[in-house]
Enzyme design. Structure first.
Site, PDB file in Angstrom:
ATOM      1  N   LYS A 151      38.381  25.049  36.455  1.00  0.00           N
ATOM      2  CA  LYS A 151      37.511  25.036  37.654  1.00  0.00           C
ATOM      3  C   LYS A 151      36.099  24.921  37.072  1.00  0.00           C
ATOM      4  CE  LYS A 151      35.199  27.336  39.923  1.00  0.00           C
ATOM      5  NZ  LYS A 151      33.835  27.014  40.156  1.00  0.00           N
ATOM      6  N   GLY A 204      30.850  32.827  31.749  1.00  0.00           N
ATOM      7  CA  GLY A 204      29.930  33.089  33.066  1.00  0.00           C
ATOM      8  C   GLY A 204      29.160  34.347  32.633  1.00  0.00           C
ATOM      9  N   SER A 205      28.804  34.689  33.942  1.00  0.00           N
ATOM     10  CA  SER A 205      27.847  36.198  34.011  1.00  0.00           C
ATOM     11  C   SER A 205      28.658  37.277  33.605  1.00  0.00           C
ATOM     12  CB  SER A 205      27.281  36.209  35.406  1.00  0.00           C
ATOM     13  OG  SER A 205      28.099  36.301  36.276  1.00  0.00           O
ATOM     14  N   THR A 206      28.164  38.383  33.235  1.00  0.00           N
ATOM     15  CA  THR A 206      28.905  39.457  32.980  1.00  0.00           C
ATOM     16  C   THR A 206      29.208  40.103  34.244  1.00  0.00           C
ATOM     17  OG1 THR A 206      27.675  39.974  30.953  1.00  0.00           O
ATOM     18  CG2 THR A 206      28.779  41.953  31.987  1.00  0.00           C
ATOM     19  N   VAL A 208      30.374  38.592  37.167  1.00  0.00           N
ATOM     20  CA  VAL A 208      31.782  38.025  37.471  1.00  0.00           C
ATOM     21  C   VAL A 208      32.698  38.410  36.430  1.00  0.00           C
ATOM     22  CG1 VAL A 208      32.734  35.982  38.243  1.00  0.00           C
ATOM     23  CG2 VAL A 208      30.342  36.231  39.033  1.00  0.00           C
ATOM     24  N   GLY A 209      32.386  38.288  35.299  1.00  0.00           N
ATOM     25  CA  GLY A 209      33.402  38.400  34.298  1.00  0.00           C
ATOM     26  C   GLY A 209      33.973  39.925  34.356  1.00  0.00           C
ATOM     27  N   GLU A 226      33.742  35.035  27.694  1.00  0.00           N
ATOM     28  CA  GLU A 226      32.438  34.805  27.366  1.00  0.00           C
ATOM     29  C   GLU A 226      31.266  35.053  28.368  1.00  0.00           C
ATOM     30  OE1 GLU A 226      32.168  34.284  24.125  1.00  0.00           O
ATOM     31  OE2 GLU A 226      34.127  33.578  23.326  1.00  0.00           O
ATOM     32  N   CYS A 260      23.522  31.230  26.663  1.00  0.00           N
ATOM     33  CA  CYS A 260      24.154  32.448  26.411  1.00  0.00           C
ATOM     34  C   CYS A 260      23.671  32.950  24.976  1.00  0.00           C
ATOM     35  CB  CYS A 260      25.430  32.587  26.653  1.00  0.00           C
ATOM     36  SG  CYS A 260      26.353  31.558  25.506  1.00  0.00           S
ATOM     37  N   GLU A 348      19.052  39.458  31.061  1.00  0.00           N
ATOM     38  CA  GLU A 348      19.260  38.209  30.663  1.00  0.00           C
ATOM     39  C   GLU A 348      18.498  37.451  31.870  1.00  0.00           C
ATOM     40  OE1 GLU A 348      23.151  36.139  31.281  1.00  0.00           O
ATOM     41  OE2 GLU A 348      22.771  35.420  29.274  1.00  0.00           O
TER      42      GLU A 348
HETATM   43  P1  NAD Z   1      28.634  32.650  36.971  1.00  0.00           P
HETATM   44  O1  NAD Z   1      29.261  33.921  36.496  1.00  0.00           O
HETATM   45  O2  NAD Z   1      28.024  32.643  38.396  1.00  0.00           O
HETATM   46  O3  NAD Z   1      29.799  31.482  37.251  1.00  0.00           O
HETATM   47  C1  NAD Z   1      30.537  31.123  36.116  1.00  0.00           C
HETATM   48  C2  NAD Z   1      32.136  30.455  36.923  1.00  0.00           C
HETATM   49  O4  NAD Z   1      32.538  31.453  37.656  1.00  0.00           O
HETATM   50  C3  NAD Z   1      31.692  29.120  37.761  1.00  0.00           C
HETATM   51  O5  NAD Z   1      32.497  28.273  37.724  1.00  0.00           O
HETATM   52  C4  NAD Z   1      31.811  29.896  39.158  1.00  0.00           C
HETATM   53  O6  NAD Z   1      32.105  29.048  40.107  1.00  0.00           O
HETATM   54  C5  NAD Z   1      33.003  30.860  38.880  1.00  0.00           C
HETATM   55  N1  NAD Z   1      33.234  32.134  39.573  1.00  0.00           N
HETATM   56  C6  NAD Z   1      32.193  32.667  40.323  1.00  0.00           C
HETATM   57  N2  NAD Z   1      32.719  33.781  41.028  1.00  0.00           N
HETATM   58  C7  NAD Z   1      33.994  33.778  40.813  1.00  0.00           C
HETATM   59  C8  NAD Z   1      34.928  34.798  41.220  1.00  0.00           C
HETATM   60  N3  NAD Z   1      34.781  35.556  41.997  1.00  0.00           N
HETATM   61  N4  NAD Z   1      36.134  34.360  40.748  1.00  0.00           N
HETATM   62  C9  NAD Z   1      36.449  33.408  39.977  1.00  0.00           C
HETATM   63  N5  NAD Z   1      35.540  32.533  39.418  1.00  0.00           N
HETATM   64  C10 NAD Z   1      34.155  32.778  39.911  1.00  0.00           C
HETATM   65  O7  NAD Z   1      27.918  32.104  35.872  1.00  0.00           O
HETATM   66  P2  NAD Z   1      26.850  30.894  35.777  1.00  0.00           P
HETATM   67  O8  NAD Z   1      25.756  31.281  36.567  1.00  0.00           O
HETATM   68  O9  NAD Z   1      27.607  29.628  36.108  1.00  0.00           O
HETATM   69  O10 NAD Z   1      26.643  31.025  34.062  1.00  0.00           O
HETATM   70  C11 NAD Z   1      25.638  31.518  33.706  1.00  0.00           C
HETATM   71  C12 NAD Z   1      26.165  32.831  32.940  1.00  0.00           C
HETATM   72  O11 NAD Z   1      27.187  32.463  32.003  1.00  0.00           O
HETATM   73  C13 NAD Z   1      25.004  33.418  31.976  1.00  0.00           C
HETATM   74  O12 NAD Z   1      25.171  34.818  32.391  1.00  0.00           O
HETATM   75  C14 NAD Z   1      25.444  33.158  30.700  1.00  0.00           C
HETATM   76  O13 NAD Z   1      24.953  34.006  29.651  1.00  0.00           O
HETATM   77  C15 NAD Z   1      26.955  33.002  30.830  1.00  0.00           C
HETATM   78  N6  NAD Z   1      27.706  32.179  29.553  1.00  0.00           N
HETATM   79  C16 NAD Z   1      28.044  32.842  28.636  1.00  0.00           C
HETATM   80  C17 NAD Z   1      28.673  31.786  27.424  1.00  0.00           C
HETATM   81  C18 NAD Z   1      29.420  32.645  26.425  1.00  0.00           C
HETATM   82  O14 NAD Z   1      29.752  31.986  25.579  1.00  0.00           O
HETATM   83  N7  NAD Z   1      29.128  33.962  25.970  1.00  0.00           N
HETATM   84  C19 NAD Z   1      28.214  30.761  27.533  1.00  0.00           C
HETATM   85  C20 NAD Z   1      27.517  29.970  28.598  1.00  0.00           C
HETATM   86  C21 NAD Z   1      27.148  31.081  29.661  1.00  0.00           C
END
Ligand code: NAD
Length: 451
Positions: A151, A204-206, A208-209, A226, A260, A348
């Site tokens: 996705k 992605g973001s902490t 949503v994680g 991650e 990140c 961040e």
């Molecule tokens: P995000 O959390 O908004 O979205 C990431 C992904 O999750 C997208 O595909 C989004 O559509 C999906 N998503 C959003 N809500 C969801 C839900 N409720 N259920 C399932 N999937 C959902 O993050 P972003 O703004 O796309 O990315 C930026 C963040 O990613 C930053 O915090 C960055 O530090 C982090 N990041 C971490 C790493 C790492 O390896 N640690 C690498 C790159 C980015």
């Protein structure tokens, strides 16, 4: 979904977003494909992954151009990223035949372990490094015998869609790798909820994680996370100051700070703080921000107008700001701050904003570096090897570098401490995250009628 070029604001494509029913159909296809894919002989799976890598190699420039127009990446970065996708596929093409179990001594028979694939794996990808982050999940998952649904992020599905086509062209069977563009709360959330998805790899973001981890817990679903970072670049007075100052800007401003691993807090030993700040500022003033296709460009645009507004909200009294184009495009200048009390020092920012602060002595450097909920990466600049070792062991982060700012090599493990993540990607052990260990005891009695 309207897909926009962040450097020009032109609409590049309109793409239909998958709804929950489409996710369910994709999961059914992936379940079906899994039955045959797990039985493909290890050597044949390896050959297919190598063929996929060759397809990426042949289309590397096309993939790079897609990432430039869709994500605003500079041409140098985008070409490196296409090469990284190829290399990660080649690296894990070497894994199927090496996915060994163990033979463990036991009385009365033999005991062996098998590394069984998990089934269908969902890979949820952010927009900052679309094709690279997708592949870090996809390659080892496929090598271990799983089928995968990706996705991509709402803003950046184009390279992911192209990679799925290249996988088919390489001969991967239908249903083994699918890409479903869609909204996170709809398509991403359904992947997390679906009982037939065995694992979620989320980058992605902490925020949503955490939500995903909580939902996955309801099914004891496997997760790799991650997440965000607020990494420290620690510069001691005995370091090669010139080298540290020249390297520091791109350790945070690369990919316009949307990284990140960005070293967004620079901690400098007080006796050289002023000198370092002067050298750093001169370096930042020389950074070219603009057309990502120009090989001389250091920084392209941010991903969207919303994100730019968020980044801008962190900057009230900049110590220094560089220049950037006026528009169209989502431009933001390289920005240096000097406070340690503002939001930018603790949260961040995910944009080209760095905070530089002084410290007194090793213990204080470690205390400030660890004073964050995150723990992804960081750097230590010193010529004292003992100090380098002590500080490297004391900083709570998954990926550190000494006299360097590089964090990522596909053959070494990558991931975060604390709220920066759970589990590790890449490196020699990545298949462990995509397999279950099965232990089987064979009694030596009763195989044949005793004489
Ligand atoms: P995000 O959390 O908004 O979205 C990431 C992904 O999750 C997208 O595909 C989004 O559509 C999906 N998503 C959003 N809500 C969801 C839900 N409720 N259920 C399932 N999937 C959902 O993050 P972003 O703004 O796309 O990315 C930026 C963040 O990613 C930053 O915090 C960055 O530090 C982090 N990041 C971490 C790493 C790492 O390896 N640690 C690498 C790159 C980015």
């Amino acid at each position: 979904m309207k897909i926009v070029n962040p450097a020009t604001e032109e609409v590049l494509a309109e793409i239909e977003a998958a709804d929950a029913a489409e996710v369910d159909r994709a999961v059914a296809r992936a379940r079906q494909a899994f039955r045959a894919w797990r039985e493909v002989a290890p050597g044949d799976r390896a050959r297919l992954l190598r063929a996929f890598a060759r397809q990426v190699e042949e289309h590397a420039e096309e993939l790079a151009q897609l990432e430039i127009t869709n994500a605003g990446h500079t041409v140098g970065n985008a070409r490196w990223e296409a090469g990284n996708v190829r290399d990660v596929l080649h690296f894990y093409a070497g894994a199927p035949e090496r996915n060994h179990g163990k033979q463990i001594p036991v009385p009365g028979g033999i005991d062996v372990t098998f590394q069984e694939p998990l089934g269908v794996v969902g890979v949820i990808v952010p927009w900052n490094f679309p094709m690279v982050i997708m592949t870090w999940g996809v390659a080892p998952a496929l090598a271990a015998g799983n089928t995968v649904i990706v996705k991509p992020a709402e803003y950046t599905p184009l390279t992911a869609l192209r990679l799925a086509e290249l996988a088919l062209a390489a001969g991967l069977p239908e249903g083994v790798l699918q890409v479903l563009p869609g909204v996170g709360e709809v398509a991403g959330a359904r992947l997390v909820d679906h009982p037939d998805v065995g694992k979620i790899v989320f980058t992605g973001s902490t925020e949503v994680g955490k939500e995903i981890a909580a939902k996955a817990a309801g099914q004891v679903k496997r997760v790799t996370l991650e997440l965000g970072g607020k990494s420290a670049n620690i510069v001691f007075a005995d370091a090669d100051l010139d080298k540290a100052a020249r390297a520091a800007p791109m350790a945070v401003f690369d990919n316009s700070g949307q990284d990140c691993c960005a070293r967004s807090r620079i901690l400098v030993e007080r006796s050289v703080h002023e000198e370092f700040l002067a050298r750093l500022t001169a370096e930042v003033a020389g950074l070219k921000v603009g057309d990502p296709h120009d090989p001389g460009t250091a920084m392209g645009p941010l991903i969207s107008a919303e994100h730019r507004a968020r980044v801008a909200s962190y900057v009230t009294e900049p110590y220094f700001q560089g220049a950037c184009p006026a528009g169209p495009g989502f431009w933001f200048p390289a920005t240096v701050l000097t406070g340690d009390q503002d939001r930018a020092f603790h949260e961040e920012v995910f944009g080209p904003v760095v905070s530089v602060v002084p410290f007194d002595g090793e213990a204080e450097a470690i205390r400030i570096a660890n004073d964050t909920a995150y723990g992804l990466s960081g750097s230590i600049w010193t010529r004292d090897l003992g100090r380098a070792l002590r500080v490297a062991r004391a900083v709570e982060a998954g990926n550190l570098s000494v006299n360097s700012n590089s964090s990522v090599r596909y053959w070494t493990p990558f991931g975060g401490f604390k709220q920066s993540g759970l589990g590790r990607e890449l490196g020699p052990d990545a298949l462990a995250a995509f397999t279950e260990t099965k232990n089987v005891f064979f009694s030596s009695n009763d195989f044949f009628a005793s004489e």
